[in-house]
Design a protein around this motif. Structure first.
Motif, PDB file in Angstrom:
ATOM      1  N   TYR A   1      18.315  30.727 -32.644  1.00  0.00           N
ATOM      2  CA  TYR A   1      18.985  31.029 -33.916  1.00  0.00           C
ATOM      3  C   TYR A   1      18.075  30.982 -35.137  1.00  0.00           C
ATOM      4  O   TYR A   1      18.566  30.972 -36.263  1.00  0.00           O
ATOM      5  CB  TYR A   1      20.173  30.085 -34.125  1.00  0.00           C
ATOM      6  CG  TYR A   1      21.230  30.207 -33.055  1.00  0.00           C
ATOM      7  CD1 TYR A   1      21.836  31.429 -32.790  1.00  0.00           C
ATOM      8  CD2 TYR A   1      21.641  29.094 -32.318  1.00  0.00           C
ATOM      9  CE1 TYR A   1      22.816  31.542 -31.825  1.00  0.00           C
ATOM     10  CE2 TYR A   1      22.621  29.196 -31.339  1.00  0.00           C
ATOM     11  CZ  TYR A   1      23.199  30.425 -31.093  1.00  0.00           C
ATOM     12  OH  TYR A   1      24.169  30.541 -30.132  1.00  0.00           O
TER      13      TYR A   1
ATOM     14  N   TYR B   1      26.235  29.737 -36.568  1.00  0.00           N
ATOM     15  CA  TYR B   1      25.016  30.015 -37.329  1.00  0.00           C
ATOM     16  C   TYR B   1      25.168  31.333 -38.070  1.00  0.00           C
ATOM     17  O   TYR B   1      25.807  32.275 -37.572  1.00  0.00           O
ATOM     18  CB  TYR B   1      23.812  30.151 -36.393  1.00  0.00           C
ATOM     19  CG  TYR B   1      23.246  28.854 -35.873  1.00  0.00           C
ATOM     20  CD1 TYR B   1      22.221  28.202 -36.543  1.00  0.00           C
ATOM     21  CD2 TYR B   1      23.732  28.293 -34.696  1.00  0.00           C
ATOM     22  CE1 TYR B   1      21.683  27.020 -36.053  1.00  0.00           C
ATOM     23  CE2 TYR B   1      23.194  27.112 -34.200  1.00  0.00           C
ATOM     24  CZ  TYR B   1      22.174  26.474 -34.884  1.00  0.00           C
ATOM     25  OH  TYR B   1      21.646  25.313 -34.393  1.00  0.00           O
TER      26      TYR B   1
ATOM     27  N   TYR C   1      28.050  22.849 -31.200  1.00  0.00           N
ATOM     28  CA  TYR C   1      28.386  23.973 -30.325  1.00  0.00           C
ATOM     29  C   TYR C   1      28.117  23.589 -28.881  1.00  0.00           C
ATOM     30  O   TYR C   1      27.403  22.620 -28.605  1.00  0.00           O
ATOM     31  CB  TYR C   1      27.661  25.252 -30.748  1.00  0.00           C
ATOM     32  CG  TYR C   1      26.149  25.203 -30.814  1.00  0.00           C
ATOM     33  CD1 TYR C   1      25.369  25.660 -29.764  1.00  0.00           C
ATOM     34  CD2 TYR C   1      25.499  24.711 -31.948  1.00  0.00           C
ATOM     35  CE1 TYR C   1      23.979  25.646 -29.834  1.00  0.00           C
ATOM     36  CE2 TYR C   1      24.114  24.679 -32.016  1.00  0.00           C
ATOM     37  CZ  TYR C   1      23.359  25.143 -30.964  1.00  0.00           C
ATOM     38  OH  TYR C   1      21.988  25.120 -31.039  1.00  0.00           O
TER      39      TYR C   1
ATOM     40  N   ARG D   1      25.076  21.541 -26.752  1.00  0.00           N
ATOM     41  CA  ARG D   1      24.090  20.859 -27.592  1.00  0.00           C
ATOM     42  C   ARG D   1      24.722  19.684 -28.327  1.00  0.00           C
ATOM     43  O   ARG D   1      25.864  19.742 -28.750  1.00  0.00           O
ATOM     44  CB  ARG D   1      23.498  21.821 -28.644  1.00  0.00           C
ATOM     45  CG  ARG D   1      22.542  22.880 -28.141  1.00  0.00           C
ATOM     46  CD  ARG D   1      21.331  22.352 -27.383  1.00  0.00           C
ATOM     47  NE  ARG D   1      20.690  21.164 -27.957  1.00  0.00           N
ATOM     48  CZ  ARG D   1      19.789  21.185 -28.935  1.00  0.00           C
ATOM     49  NH1 ARG D   1      19.416  22.314 -29.476  1.00  0.00           N
ATOM     50  NH2 ARG D   1      19.247  20.069 -29.373  1.00  0.00           N
TER      51      ARG D   1
ATOM     52  N   HIS E   1      22.599  18.628 -34.319  1.00  0.00           N
ATOM     53  CA  HIS E   1      21.187  18.710 -34.685  1.00  0.00           C
ATOM     54  C   HIS E   1      20.976  19.648 -35.868  1.00  0.00           C
ATOM     55  O   HIS E   1      21.821  20.488 -36.166  1.00  0.00           O
ATOM     56  CB  HIS E   1      20.356  19.206 -33.497  1.00  0.00           C
ATOM     57  CG  HIS E   1      20.727  20.605 -33.067  1.00  0.00           C
ATOM     58  ND1 HIS E   1      21.810  20.868 -32.274  1.00  0.00           N
ATOM     59  CD2 HIS E   1      20.179  21.809 -33.347  1.00  0.00           C
ATOM     60  CE1 HIS E   1      21.908  22.174 -32.068  1.00  0.00           C
ATOM     61  NE2 HIS E   1      20.926  22.772 -32.722  1.00  0.00           N
TER      62      HIS E   1
ATOM     63  N   HIS F   1      17.675  22.166 -37.151  1.00  0.00           N
ATOM     64  CA  HIS F   1      16.347  22.678 -36.821  1.00  0.00           C
ATOM     65  C   HIS F   1      15.458  22.634 -38.053  1.00  0.00           C
ATOM     66  O   HIS F   1      15.936  22.842 -39.173  1.00  0.00           O
ATOM     67  CB  HIS F   1      16.437  24.144 -36.380  1.00  0.00           C
ATOM     68  CG  HIS F   1      17.275  24.367 -35.158  1.00  0.00           C
ATOM     69  ND1 HIS F   1      16.749  24.471 -33.895  1.00  0.00           N
ATOM     70  CD2 HIS F   1      18.614  24.517 -35.011  1.00  0.00           C
ATOM     71  CE1 HIS F   1      17.718  24.685 -33.027  1.00  0.00           C
ATOM     72  NE2 HIS F   1      18.868  24.724 -33.673  1.00  0.00           N
TER      73      HIS F   1
HETATM   74 FE    FE Z   1      20.753  24.854 -32.756  1.00  0.00          FE
END
Ligand code: FE
Length: 245
Positions: A60, A119, A157, A160, A163, A165
């Motif tokens: 993403y 995202y 999501y 995962r 978090h 990035h």
């Molecule tokens: Fe991610």
């Protein structure tokens, strides 16, 4: 078991770096054990100078070149993403054998999903947000090595843990340049408290915790955010040192 995971993670990271960055990136990671020894040694380096593991960029990342501190809005229509505010500082240092010094001019990108796990800027089996840029942006580190963002606590999501990035890139004029990509994680107890509230609560129980996220297990313990409560949300400052840059 922890040790096994960590060893595997380092080997994978080196492979990825070799593939992505070539020899200079490999050298940066390869010298890490030495760097760690220095950072934890006899006080030559201040505690803020901690080398962190790199992790996968994931599917993403979009190089939006969006220079801003508050990444909550979508530039296409000005709407602001709902969620618990998070003031996030990322402080970048340069670690050499002699000293730990702030690293100015670093392009610090962060990107994350919204409270619904979506995202911006991507075509995904779950959603299409191609013309949107919410929850993305970069800042340049100042003389103190710090880049400061205003965002929201990320949602989750499938597959995962929670978090954010981040990617560090050298100033455009610097040759050779460098790039460092990783992810930031949260304490489960803090996430529990945040996800009990709107708009996160509507999504129900998250699927994956830190402990059972395969990416987290490859170095995530060294990528934890120490959050503190601030106003109606949270604040966290993360220190990362680069060596060989
Ligand atoms: Fe991610």
């Amino acid at each position: 078991m922890d040790t096994d995971d960590r060893t595997i993670g380092q080997i994978l990271s080196r492979r990825q770096v070799v593939a992505l960055l070539g020899a200079s990136g490999y050298a940066m990671l390869a010298r890490r054990p030495h760097v760690r020894a220095l950072a934890q040694g006899v006080g030559q380096a201040p505690p803020a100078c901690v080398v962190r593991p790199q992790q996968t960029e994931g599917p993403y990342f979009v190089d939006t070149q969006l220079h801003r501190a508050d990444i909550r809005s979508d530039p296409s229509d000005g709407t602001i993403k709902a969620g618990v505010p998070l003031a996030l500082g990322i402080v970048v240092s340069r670690l050499s054998e002699q000293a730990c010094t702030p690293l100015p001019g670093v392009m610090v990108d962060i990107w994350q999903c919204d409270a619904d796990g979506v995202y911006s800027g991507v075509q995904d089996p779950r959603f299409s947000t191609l013309n949107q840029k919410f929850l993305r942006g970069y800042q340049l580190t100042g003389a103190d090595g710090a880049a400061r963002f205003t965002t929201i606590y990320p949602g989750w999501y499938q597959g995962r843990t929670v978090h954010i990035h981040f990617k560090l890139r050298s100033p455009a004029t610097q040759r050779p340049g460098y790039e460092f990509t990783s992810q930031l994680y949260f304490q489960e107890s803090v996430t529990d408290a945040v996800f009990a509230k709107a708009p996160y609560a509507a999504r129900g129980r998250r699927s994956t915790l830190n402990a059972n996220d395969g990416i987290f297990r490859r170095g995530g313990a060294e990528l934890m955010l120490a959050t503190s409560m601030q106003d109606v949300g949270y604040a966290a400052t993360f220190h990362v040192a680069l060596e060989g840059v």
